[in-house]
Design a protein around this motif. Structure first.
Motif, PDB file in Angstrom:
ATOM      1  N   MET A   1       0.842  -1.180   0.000  1.00  0.00           N
ATOM      2  CA  MET A   1       0.000   0.000   0.000  1.00  0.00           C
ATOM      3  C   MET A   1       0.888   1.244   0.000  1.00  0.00           C
ATOM      4  O   MET A   1       1.701   1.425   0.900  1.00  0.00           O
ATOM      5  CB  MET A   1      -0.892  -0.022   1.241  1.00  0.00           C
ATOM      6  N   ALA A   2       0.759   2.075  -0.990  1.00  0.00           N
ATOM      7  CA  ALA A   2       1.545   3.305  -1.073  1.00  0.00           C
ATOM      8  C   ALA A   2       0.959   4.364  -0.143  1.00  0.00           C
ATOM      9  O   ALA A   2      -0.249   4.443   0.063  1.00  0.00           O
ATOM     10  CB  ALA A   2       1.583   3.821  -2.501  1.00  0.00           C
ATOM     11  N   ARG A   3       1.849   5.166   0.423  1.00  0.00           N
ATOM     12  CA  ARG A   3       1.458   6.224   1.357  1.00  0.00           C
ATOM     13  C   ARG A   3       2.110   7.528   0.894  1.00  0.00           C
ATOM     14  O   ARG A   3       3.131   7.952   1.431  1.00  0.00           O
ATOM     15  CB  ARG A   3       1.933   5.821   2.749  1.00  0.00           C
ATOM     16  N   PRO A   4       1.546   8.169  -0.160  1.00  0.00           N
ATOM     17  CA  PRO A   4       2.147   9.401  -0.677  1.00  0.00           C
ATOM     18  C   PRO A   4       2.146  10.508   0.381  1.00  0.00           C
ATOM     19  O   PRO A   4       1.330  10.463   1.288  1.00  0.00           O
ATOM     20  CB  PRO A   4       1.250   9.777  -1.840  1.00  0.00           C
ATOM     21  N   PRO A   5       3.029  11.479   0.193  1.00  0.00           N
ATOM     22  CA  PRO A   5       4.042  11.561  -0.862  1.00  0.00           C
ATOM     23  C   PRO A   5       5.166  10.540  -0.655  1.00  0.00           C
ATOM     24  O   PRO A   5       5.448  10.132   0.457  1.00  0.00           O
ATOM     25  CB  PRO A   5       4.553  12.988  -0.765  1.00  0.00           C
ATOM     26  N   LEU A   6       5.776  10.198  -1.773  1.00  0.00           N
ATOM     27  CA  LEU A   6       6.793   9.146  -1.797  1.00  0.00           C
ATOM     28  C   LEU A   6       8.187   9.740  -1.946  1.00  0.00           C
ATOM     29  O   LEU A   6       8.371  10.781  -2.560  1.00  0.00           O
ATOM     30  CB  LEU A   6       6.527   8.196  -2.968  1.00  0.00           C
ATOM     31  N   PRO A   7       9.203   9.046  -1.412  1.00  0.00           N
ATOM     32  CA  PRO A   7      10.572   9.491  -1.653  1.00  0.00           C
ATOM     33  C   PRO A   7      10.963   9.231  -3.099  1.00  0.00           C
ATOM     34  O   PRO A   7      10.356   8.370  -3.733  1.00  0.00           O
ATOM     35  CB  PRO A   7      11.400   8.637  -0.684  1.00  0.00           C
ATOM     36  N   PRO A   8      11.941   9.961  -3.602  1.00  0.00           N
ATOM     37  CA  PRO A   8      12.734  10.976  -2.912  1.00  0.00           C
ATOM     38  C   PRO A   8      11.919  12.257  -2.705  1.00  0.00           C
ATOM     39  O   PRO A   8      11.152  12.662  -3.591  1.00  0.00           O
ATOM     40  CB  PRO A   8      13.921  11.204  -3.836  1.00  0.00           C
ATOM     41  N   PHE A   9      12.091  12.872  -1.551  1.00  0.00           N
ATOM     42  CA  PHE A   9      11.294  14.041  -1.174  1.00  0.00           C
ATOM     43  C   PHE A   9      11.889  15.332  -1.718  1.00  0.00           C
ATOM     44  O   PHE A   9      13.104  15.515  -1.707  1.00  0.00           O
ATOM     45  CB  PHE A   9      11.190  14.142   0.351  1.00  0.00           C
ATOM     46  N   THR A  10      11.009  16.194  -2.178  1.00  0.00           N
ATOM     47  CA  THR A  10      11.363  17.586  -2.462  1.00  0.00           C
ATOM     48  C   THR A  10      11.006  18.379  -1.200  1.00  0.00           C
ATOM     49  O   THR A  10      10.386  17.836  -0.273  1.00  0.00           O
ATOM     50  CB  THR A  10      10.545  18.131  -3.643  1.00  0.00           C
ATOM     51  N   GLU A  11      11.349  19.634  -1.159  1.00  0.00           N
ATOM     52  CA  GLU A  11      10.955  20.431   0.008  1.00  0.00           C
ATOM     53  C   GLU A  11       9.437  20.436   0.154  1.00  0.00           C
ATOM     54  O   GLU A  11       8.911  20.267   1.261  1.00  0.00           O
ATOM     55  CB  GLU A  11      11.485  21.857  -0.068  1.00  0.00           C
ATOM     56  N   ALA A  12       8.717  20.588  -0.946  1.00  0.00           N
ATOM     57  CA  ALA A  12       7.252  20.622  -0.881  1.00  0.00           C
ATOM     58  C   ALA A  12       6.669  19.289  -0.407  1.00  0.00           C
ATOM     59  O   ALA A  12       5.768  19.263   0.443  1.00  0.00           O
ATOM     60  CB  ALA A  12       6.671  20.996  -2.244  1.00  0.00           C
ATOM     61  N   THR A  13       7.182  18.176  -0.922  1.00  0.00           N
ATOM     62  CA  THR A  13       6.613  16.886  -0.517  1.00  0.00           C
ATOM     63  C   THR A  13       7.040  16.515   0.909  1.00  0.00           C
ATOM     64  O   THR A  13       6.279  15.861   1.627  1.00  0.00           O
ATOM     65  CB  THR A  13       6.963  15.755  -1.504  1.00  0.00           C
ATOM     66  N   ALA A  14       8.217  16.952   1.330  1.00  0.00           N
ATOM     67  CA  ALA A  14       8.631  16.718   2.713  1.00  0.00           C
ATOM     68  C   ALA A  14       7.727  17.501   3.666  1.00  0.00           C
ATOM     69  O   ALA A  14       7.288  16.975   4.689  1.00  0.00           O
ATOM     70  CB  ALA A  14      10.094  17.107   2.909  1.00  0.00           C
ATOM     71  N   ARG A  15       7.426  18.753   3.328  1.00  0.00           N
ATOM     72  CA  ARG A  15       6.513  19.548   4.162  1.00  0.00           C
ATOM     73  C   ARG A  15       5.124  18.898   4.225  1.00  0.00           C
ATOM     74  O   ARG A  15       4.492  18.864   5.278  1.00  0.00           O
ATOM     75  CB  ARG A  15       6.405  20.974   3.649  1.00  0.00           C
ATOM     76  N   GLU A  16       4.673  18.387   3.092  1.00  0.00           N
ATOM     77  CA  GLU A  16       3.379  17.708   3.058  1.00  0.00           C
ATOM     78  C   GLU A  16       3.409  16.468   3.959  1.00  0.00           C
ATOM     79  O   GLU A  16       2.452  16.210   4.711  1.00  0.00           O
ATOM     80  CB  GLU A  16       3.028  17.323   1.625  1.00  0.00           C
ATOM     81  N   LYS A  17       4.485  15.695   3.902  1.00  0.00           N
ATOM     82  CA  LYS A  17       4.603  14.487   4.719  1.00  0.00           C
ATOM     83  C   LYS A  17       4.585  14.841   6.207  1.00  0.00           C
ATOM     84  O   LYS A  17       3.944  14.166   7.013  1.00  0.00           O
ATOM     85  CB  LYS A  17       5.901  13.748   4.357  1.00  0.00           C
ATOM     86  N   VAL A  18       5.254  15.917   6.560  1.00  0.00           N
ATOM     87  CA  VAL A  18       5.290  16.361   7.955  1.00  0.00           C
ATOM     88  C   VAL A  18       3.893  16.765   8.416  1.00  0.00           C
ATOM     89  O   VAL A  18       3.448  16.379   9.504  1.00  0.00           O
ATOM     90  CB  VAL A  18       6.302  17.510   8.136  1.00  0.00           C
ATOM     91  N   ARG A  19       3.180  17.522   7.594  1.00  0.00           N
ATOM     92  CA  ARG A  19       1.825  17.953   7.991  1.00  0.00           C
ATOM     93  C   ARG A  19       0.882  16.755   8.102  1.00  0.00           C
ATOM     94  O   ARG A  19       0.046  16.692   9.003  1.00  0.00           O
ATOM     95  CB  ARG A  19       1.280  18.987   7.002  1.00  0.00           C
ATOM     96  N   LEU A  20       0.999  15.801   7.197  1.00  0.00           N
ATOM     97  CA  LEU A  20       0.167  14.600   7.287  1.00  0.00           C
ATOM     98  C   LEU A  20       0.448  13.830   8.582  1.00  0.00           C
ATOM     99  O   LEU A  20      -0.477  13.320   9.225  1.00  0.00           O
ATOM    100  CB  LEU A  20       0.380  13.706   6.064  1.00  0.00           C
TER     101      LEU A  20
END
Length: 154
Positions: A1-20
């Motif tokens: 089961m995928a749990r986006p956002p997926l690595p490799p992280f950009t700054e935007a996707t890392a911020r999204e992962k943190v907020r999630l």
């Protein structure tokens, strides 16, 4: 089961992962939160070292049974490929009504499907008076317009 956002992280996707992650923890729903971790995820949290979803879920249930009216803010510190480092603060009270603010740092590592394989956390806390509380939104997700850690001077 995928749990986006997926690595490799950009700054935007890392911020999204943190907020999630913040949103999940603010739900205080241990079963829901554990779905973000691999079946064999490894943790270090103060003096506890839960491994795997079942132990992590049991840890979270114990935590939120002790840490009442728990509210958390996480902030991205840095990211690189499949790793993210965050700093965070949370407030809660114990069953006697004493409020606390805890500060911490976490290092996260993810697999290709976006599940966290490792979480290492360092935390310290101190008692605060009720009037010193800064996290006063209704229980659940922090409102988008509520200040973050840097905005609050934490």
């Amino acid at each position: 089961m995928a749990r986006p956002p997926l690595p490799p992280f950009t700054e935007a996707t890392a911020r999204e992962k943190v907020r999630l992650a913040e949103d999940g923890w603010n739900s205080r729903d241990a079963a829901r939160v554990t779905l973000a971790y691999t079946l064999d995820s490894q943790w270090r949290n103060r003096v506890e070292f839960p491994q795997g979803r079942a132990e992590i879920e049991a840890f979270l249930v114990r935590k939120w049974n002790r840490e009442l009216e728990y509210r958390l803010i996480k902030e991205l510190w840095i990211h690189d490929g499949r790793r993210i480092a965050v700093r965070y603060a949370y407030e809660y009270h114990d069953d006697s009504g004493q409020w606390f603010r805890a500060y911490g740092n976490e290092n996260w590592e993810f697999d290709d499907s976006g599940l966290m394989t490792r979480r290492f956390s360092s935390i310290n806390e101190h008692p605060i008076a009720e009037v010193e509380r800064l996290f006063r939104w209704p229980l659940g997700r922090r409102p988008d317009d509520h200040p973050g850690l840097s905005d609050l001077g934490l």
